[in-house]
Design a protein around this motif. Structure first.
Motif, PDB file in Angstrom:
ATOM      1  N   GLY A   5       0.813  -1.211   0.000  1.00 55.90           N
ATOM      2  CA  GLY A   5       0.000   0.000   0.000  1.00 55.90           C
ATOM      3  C   GLY A   5       0.845   1.258   0.000  1.00 55.90           C
ATOM      4  O   GLY A   5       0.445   2.293  -0.551  1.00 55.90           O
ATOM      5  N   LYS A   6       2.019   1.181   0.612  1.00 56.67           N
ATOM      6  CA  LYS A   6       2.944   2.318   0.607  1.00 56.67           C
ATOM      7  C   LYS A   6       3.702   2.403  -0.721  1.00 56.67           C
ATOM      8  O   LYS A   6       3.959   3.490  -1.238  1.00 56.67           O
ATOM      9  N   LEU A   7       4.076   1.237  -1.259  1.00 59.07           N
ATOM     10  CA  LEU A   7       4.825   1.193  -2.513  1.00 59.07           C
ATOM     11  C   LEU A   7       3.982   1.627  -3.697  1.00 59.07           C
ATOM     12  O   LEU A   7       4.470   2.277  -4.620  1.00 59.07           O
ATOM     13  N   LYS A   8       2.693   1.255  -3.668  1.00 60.09           N
ATOM     14  CA  LYS A   8       1.759   1.544  -4.770  1.00 60.09           C
ATOM     15  C   LYS A   8       2.340   1.113  -6.126  1.00 60.09           C
ATOM     16  O   LYS A   8       2.465   1.914  -7.055  1.00 60.09           O
ATOM     17  N   PRO A   9       2.699  -0.174  -6.254  1.00 60.71           N
ATOM     18  CA  PRO A   9       3.335  -0.627  -7.508  1.00 60.71           C
ATOM     19  C   PRO A   9       2.313  -0.773  -8.629  1.00 60.71           C
ATOM     20  O   PRO A   9       1.117  -0.944  -8.391  1.00 60.71           O
ATOM     21  N   LYS A  10       2.816  -0.722  -9.857  1.00 60.29           N
ATOM     22  CA  LYS A  10       1.976  -0.948 -11.023  1.00 60.29           C
ATOM     23  C   LYS A  10       2.393  -2.266 -11.674  1.00 60.29           C
ATOM     24  O   LYS A  10       3.570  -2.497 -11.924  1.00 60.29           O
ATOM     25  N   ASN A  11       1.419  -3.108 -11.907  1.00 63.18           N
ATOM     26  CA  ASN A  11       1.676  -4.399 -12.567  1.00 63.18           C
ATOM     27  C   ASN A  11       2.794  -5.160 -11.852  1.00 63.18           C
ATOM     28  O   ASN A  11       3.664  -5.757 -12.486  1.00 63.18           O
ATOM     29  N   PHE A  12       2.761  -5.152 -10.516  1.00 65.15           N
ATOM     30  CA  PHE A  12       3.865  -5.713  -9.729  1.00 65.15           C
ATOM     31  C   PHE A  12       3.999  -7.219  -9.925  1.00 65.15           C
ATOM     32  O   PHE A  12       5.108  -7.751 -10.034  1.00 65.15           O
ATOM     33  N   ILE A  13       2.873  -7.930  -9.960  1.00 61.77           N
ATOM     34  CA  ILE A  13       2.903  -9.392 -10.030  1.00 61.77           C
ATOM     35  C   ILE A  13       3.575  -9.882 -11.308  1.00 61.77           C
ATOM     36  O   ILE A  13       4.382 -10.815 -11.295  1.00 61.77           O
ATOM     37  N   ASP A  14       3.270  -9.241 -12.434  1.00 63.57           N
ATOM     38  CA  ASP A  14       3.784  -9.695 -13.727  1.00 63.57           C
ATOM     39  C   ASP A  14       5.011  -8.928 -14.192  1.00 63.57           C
ATOM     40  O   ASP A  14       5.531  -9.176 -15.285  1.00 63.57           O
ATOM     41  N   SER A  15       5.482  -7.999 -13.382  1.00 63.01           N
ATOM     42  CA  SER A  15       6.589  -7.139 -13.801  1.00 63.01           C
ATOM     43  C   SER A  15       7.876  -7.950 -14.001  1.00 63.01           C
ATOM     44  O   SER A  15       8.184  -8.868 -13.239  1.00 63.01           O
ATOM     45  N   THR A  16       8.630  -7.575 -15.042  1.00 66.70           N
ATOM     46  CA  THR A  16       9.946  -8.182 -15.277  1.00 66.70           C
ATOM     47  C   THR A  16      11.066  -7.199 -14.964  1.00 66.70           C
ATOM     48  O   THR A  16      12.241  -7.517 -15.191  1.00 66.70           O
ATOM     49  N   ASP A  17      10.702  -6.028 -14.466  1.00 71.49           N
ATOM     50  CA  ASP A  17      11.708  -5.056 -14.067  1.00 71.49           C
ATOM     51  C   ASP A  17      12.611  -5.657 -12.998  1.00 71.49           C
ATOM     52  O   ASP A  17      12.131  -6.298 -12.045  1.00 71.49           O
ATOM     53  N   LYS A  18      13.931  -5.478 -13.140  1.00 74.23           N
ATOM     54  CA  LYS A  18      14.869  -6.152 -12.242  1.00 74.23           C
ATOM     55  C   LYS A  18      14.679  -5.748 -10.783  1.00 74.23           C
ATOM     56  O   LYS A  18      14.860  -6.563  -9.871  1.00 74.23           O
ATOM     57  N   ASN A  19      14.287  -4.496 -10.543  1.00 79.64           N
ATOM     58  CA  ASN A  19      14.053  -4.057  -9.158  1.00 79.64           C
ATOM     59  C   ASN A  19      12.798  -4.696  -8.580  1.00 79.64           C
ATOM     60  O   ASN A  19      12.758  -5.063  -7.404  1.00 79.64           O
ATOM     61  N   ASP A  20      11.767  -4.832  -9.410  1.00 69.74           N
ATOM     62  CA  ASP A  20      10.544  -5.498  -8.945  1.00 69.74           C
ATOM     63  C   ASP A  20      10.802  -6.968  -8.651  1.00 69.74           C
ATOM     64  O   ASP A  20      10.314  -7.526  -7.657  1.00 69.74           O
ATOM     65  N   VAL A  21      11.576  -7.617  -9.534  1.00 68.04           N
ATOM     66  CA  VAL A  21      11.895  -9.035  -9.332  1.00 68.04           C
ATOM     67  C   VAL A  21      12.700  -9.208  -8.057  1.00 68.04           C
ATOM     68  O   VAL A  21      12.434 -10.115  -7.250  1.00 68.04           O
ATOM     69  N   ARG A  22      13.688  -8.328  -7.843  1.00 69.48           N
ATOM     70  CA  ARG A  22      14.491  -8.396  -6.620  1.00 69.48           C
ATOM     71  C   ARG A  22      13.615  -8.173  -5.391  1.00 69.48           C
ATOM     72  O   ARG A  22      13.741  -8.861  -4.381  1.00 69.48           O
ATOM     73  N   ASN A  23      12.706  -7.214  -5.492  1.00 66.50           N
ATOM     74  CA  ASN A  23      11.832  -6.909  -4.355  1.00 66.50           C
ATOM     75  C   ASN A  23      10.927  -8.095  -4.027  1.00 66.50           C
ATOM     76  O   ASN A  23      10.688  -8.417  -2.859  1.00 66.50           O
ATOM     77  N   GLN A  24      10.445  -8.764  -5.061  1.00 64.47           N
ATOM     78  CA  GLN A  24       9.616  -9.955  -4.838  1.00 64.47           C
ATOM     79  C   GLN A  24      10.420 -11.049  -4.150  1.00 64.47           C
ATOM     80  O   GLN A  24       9.915 -11.733  -3.241  1.00 64.47           O
ATOM     81  N   ASN A  25      11.662 -11.235  -4.568  1.00 66.54           N
ATOM     82  CA  ASN A  25      12.510 -12.252  -3.936  1.00 66.54           C
ATOM     83  C   ASN A  25      12.749 -11.933  -2.461  1.00 66.54           C
ATOM     84  O   ASN A  25      12.780 -12.834  -1.615  1.00 66.54           O
ATOM     85  N   ILE A  26      12.914 -10.665  -2.170  1.00 65.81           N
ATOM     86  CA  ILE A  26      13.109 -10.244  -0.777  1.00 65.81           C
ATOM     87  C   ILE A  26      11.877 -10.579   0.055  1.00 65.81           C
ATOM     88  O   ILE A  26      11.974 -11.133   1.153  1.00 65.81           O
ATOM     89  N   ILE A  27      10.707 -10.241  -0.485  1.00 65.65           N
ATOM     90  CA  ILE A  27       9.447 -10.503   0.230  1.00 65.65           C
ATOM     91  C   ILE A  27       9.261 -11.999   0.458  1.00 65.65           C
ATOM     92  O   ILE A  27       8.897 -12.453   1.553  1.00 65.65           O
ATOM     93  N   GLN A  28       9.532 -12.800  -0.584  1.00 68.61           N
ATOM     94  CA  GLN A  28       9.370 -14.251  -0.478  1.00 68.61           C
ATOM     95  C   GLN A  28      10.272 -14.829   0.614  1.00 68.61           C
ATOM     96  O   GLN A  28       9.825 -15.588   1.480  1.00 68.61           O
ATOM     97  N   LYS A  29      11.533 -14.460   0.578  1.00 70.93           N
ATOM     98  CA  LYS A  29      12.481 -15.010   1.545  1.00 70.93           C
ATOM     99  C   LYS A  29      12.184 -14.522   2.963  1.00 70.93           C
ATOM    100  O   LYS A  29      12.317 -15.280   3.927  1.00 70.93           O
ATOM    101  N   TRP A  30      11.793 -13.261   3.077  1.00 73.87           N
ATOM    102  CA  TRP A  30      11.460 -12.732   4.413  1.00 73.87           C
ATOM    103  C   TRP A  30      10.284 -13.500   5.010  1.00 73.87           C
ATOM    104  O   TRP A  30      10.303 -13.869   6.180  1.00 73.87           O
ATOM    105  N   LEU A  31       9.275 -13.766   4.190  1.00 72.20           N
ATOM    106  CA  LEU A  31       8.110 -14.485   4.692  1.00 72.20           C
ATOM    107  C   LEU A  31       8.491 -15.901   5.117  1.00 72.20           C
ATOM    108  O   LEU A  31       8.068 -16.373   6.181  1.00 72.20           O
ATOM    109  N   ILE A  32       9.301 -16.574   4.312  1.00 74.32           N
ATOM    110  CA  ILE A  32       9.716 -17.935   4.668  1.00 74.32           C
ATOM    111  C   ILE A  32      10.488 -17.934   5.980  1.00 74.32           C
ATOM    112  O   ILE A  32      10.246 -18.772   6.864  1.00 74.32           O
ATOM    113  N   ILE A  33      11.419 -16.988   6.116  1.00 75.01           N
ATOM    114  CA  ILE A  33      12.209 -16.884   7.345  1.00 75.01           C
ATOM    115  C   ILE A  33      11.312 -16.678   8.562  1.00 75.01           C
ATOM    116  O   ILE A  33      11.439 -17.364   9.587  1.00 75.01           O
TER     117      ILE A  33
END
Length: 570
Positions: free
Chosen positions: A357-385
């Motif tokens: 809600g703070k980030l307000k991303p556009k097309n975040f789920i399907d984005s291939t932008d390298k920063n979006d992909v990195r951010n998704q990986n961060i979120i995934q790993k943080w949640l698993i941890i």
């Protein structure tokens, strides 16, 4: 307090969905077939079924309240109540504050049906075996009579006891008990006189309990004051097993939202996110908590006092943002391959939704932008941890509030602030030796196994693919009989069975790979794999991958897995 007595036939035929409905503050129907059968058994056995509380709404006020119909034909696929139209009712109406489960059960048992899924979809109606003699037991859980939801009245050929299944609702067709007995006389002609006596006794008793005895006693709440009525509802229902605070809060929201129907919006949205991918089991309590958490300046505790008209107005105005961010989070979980079982603490998704809600991303789920992909990986790993470290296992409201404050304190939302969040949670973004040892003893298809395996595939593309936990050495080979047939002694069998179901013998395969592999011998199947399969699935290098080398395989693979977990970083 004066109660008004009515017969069951009066209420089910003349009241329900005619002048008597459910208020929006009521929860939905939650009883299963057993509860309904038990209720009818209690009625036949002269057990009390408690009292009811009806709210009398004056005709001139009836349009001020949203009313819902009682379910007559229950369907697990579509369990929600329809909104009632009271426009053409030119009299006072009643809304049931206490007794919905019992009244709905009577309605279904006498006039409707119950459709459920158990291996297949089955539509049933309530029957009574009128040939079974009543047997009273000292155990209150045992039935005196034999009520049963069935597809039809055909006797069960595996039951040696005499059977004649009478459709319970047929009793409503007869004003006189003798007429109901005459109606089945011809159909009982081939039974013994004793069996006919039992059947006639059952029919007469059922008729009496439904048509004659005034078993339904209700009290009228006549106040037109909403707050008093909500208080009456809470007092009447908070002692019930199934009612939760989320039911009360949803009720309050429904009554106070101005432009949207809270009940329909929240139920529809919950159904929507649960239909994502292979399906989830989010409840309305999760969505309501999200309403509080994702709306600025609101307390997040489940307390009725927090659902004031002002706060509910804020939630209603913020509803689109709430649903957008929760839905995006759930879609992200699906992309990461999380299933319902691996989301062991669904409440952990709310800080992610709050961040989005703070980030307000556009097309975040399907984005291939390298920063979006990195951010998704961060979120995934943080949640698993956080899930593996059980970071949300304590006081969840306090934890959620702390993480909300931490996210709010950030000045840059480009990337998920996992370091600040971990510091607030007092956890490390890595695993120590003790934690790794515990992780490696995790067994197949338990709530943490998928999470652990997910960490071992850091570069995997999860989107749109379904991954299965698979035994590397087929589990079918580890029965005591098969191991013994291979000539292994008792100690070796114990060691094989100790490890075959653990992380050391597990990998994640796509559904097509898993189907292709089936229970094939690993050495044979491994020889057909691509050149990257070994590294991709952390397969150790050993002299041979035949079954006799299983314990060596486990020892070496646990070393590799431990190294990967040791060097894991977000």
């Amino acid at each position: 307090m004066s109660y008004i007595p009515k017969t069951i036939s009066e209420v089910t035929s003349e009241y329900l969905n005619r002048t008597t409905f459910l208020p929006a503050i009521q929860r939905e129907f939650v009883w299963g077939t057993y509860g309904i059968e038990k209720l009818f058994d209690s009625i036949m056995g002269d057990f009390p079924i408690s009292t009811f509380l009806f709210w009398k709404i004056k005709e001139e006020n009836k349009k001020e309240w949203t009313a819902y119909e009682f379910l007559r034909d229950f369907d697990q696929e579509a369990p929600h109540n329809n909104e009632a139209s009271v426009t053409g009712i030119n009299q006072d109406i009643y809304l049931v504050l206490d007794g919905q489960q019992r009244l709905t059960s009577l309605f279904i048992g006498l006039k409707g049906s119950y459709r459920y899924f158990y291996y297949r979809w089955t539509k049933t109606k309530l029957y009574l075996n009128i040939l079974k003699a009543p047997i009273k037991s000292d155990n209150p859980e045992e039935f005196t009579y034999q009520f049963q939801f069935r597809e039809n009245n055909i006797p069960n050929p595996k039951d040696p006891n005499p059977q004649y299944w009478y459709l319970v609702g047929d009793i409503l067709n007869f004003d006189d008990a003798e007429d109901s007995k005459k109606e089945i006389k011809e159909r009982l002609k081939d039974f013994t006189d004793d069996q006919k006596d039992i059947a006639n006794s059952h029919i007469g008793r059922l008729h009496s309990r439904i048509h004659t005895s005034r078993l339904l006693n209700y009290y009228e709440e006549k106040s037109q004051d909403y707050d008093k009525v909500v208080e009456a509802f809470i007092r009447a229902n908070t002692g019930g097993v199934k009612l939760e605070y989320s039911d009360i809060l949803l009720s309050t929201a429904t009554a106070k939202w101005v432009n949207l129907n809270a009940r329909e919006e929240i139920h529809s949205f919950t159904d929507n996110i649960n239909a994502t991918g292979s399906g989830y089991s989010f409840g309305k309590d999760f969505v309501l908590k999200g309403c509080l958490y994702l709306t600025d300046d609101l307390p997040i505790q489940y307390k009725v006092k927090n659902f004031t008209r002002t706060n509910l107005e804020k939630i209603e105005n913020n509803w689109d943002n709430i649903t957008d961010n929760i839905e995006m989070t759930v879609q992200l979980m699906h992309k990461f391959g999380f299933n319902d079982k691996s989301l062991v603490a669904k409440i952990a998704l709310l800080p992610i939704s709050f961040y989005l809600g703070k980030l307000k991303p556009k097309n975040f789920i399907d984005s291939t932008d390298k920063n979006d992909v990195r951010n998704q990986n961060i979120i995934q790993k943080w949640l698993i941890i956080t899930l593996l470290k059980n970071a949300f296992g304590g006081s969840s409201d306090t934890i959620l509030k702390n993480l909300q404050e931490t996210i709010n304190a950030q000045t840059d939302f480009s990337f998920f602030p996992y370091e600040a969040l971990n510091k607030r949670l007092n956890i490390e973004a890595s695993f120590n030796d003790t934690e790794i040892e515990n992780l490696l003893t995790t067994n197949y298809s338990t709530k943490y196994s998928y999470l652990i395996l997910s960490l071992l595939y850091p570069d995997r593309d999860w989107k749109g693919k379904k991954f299965h936990e698979d035994h590397i050495f087929p589990k079918s080979e580890f029965t005591a009989a098969k191991l013994k047939a291979r000539g292994y002694d008792t100690d070796t069998i114990i060691e094989y069975q100790k490890h075959f179901n653990s992380i050391g013998n597990l990998q994640l395969l796509t559904d097509s790979e898993n189907l292709e592999k089936s229970a094939e011998d690993f050495e044979t199947w491994f020889a057909t794999r691509d050149i990257n399969f070994k590294d991709r699935n952390t397969i150790p290098t050993i002299s041979t991958y035949n079954f006799e080398n299983f314990l060596e395989f486990i020892t070496e693979r646990k070393k590799l897995l431990g190294q990967r977990l040791k060097t894991f970083t977000i």
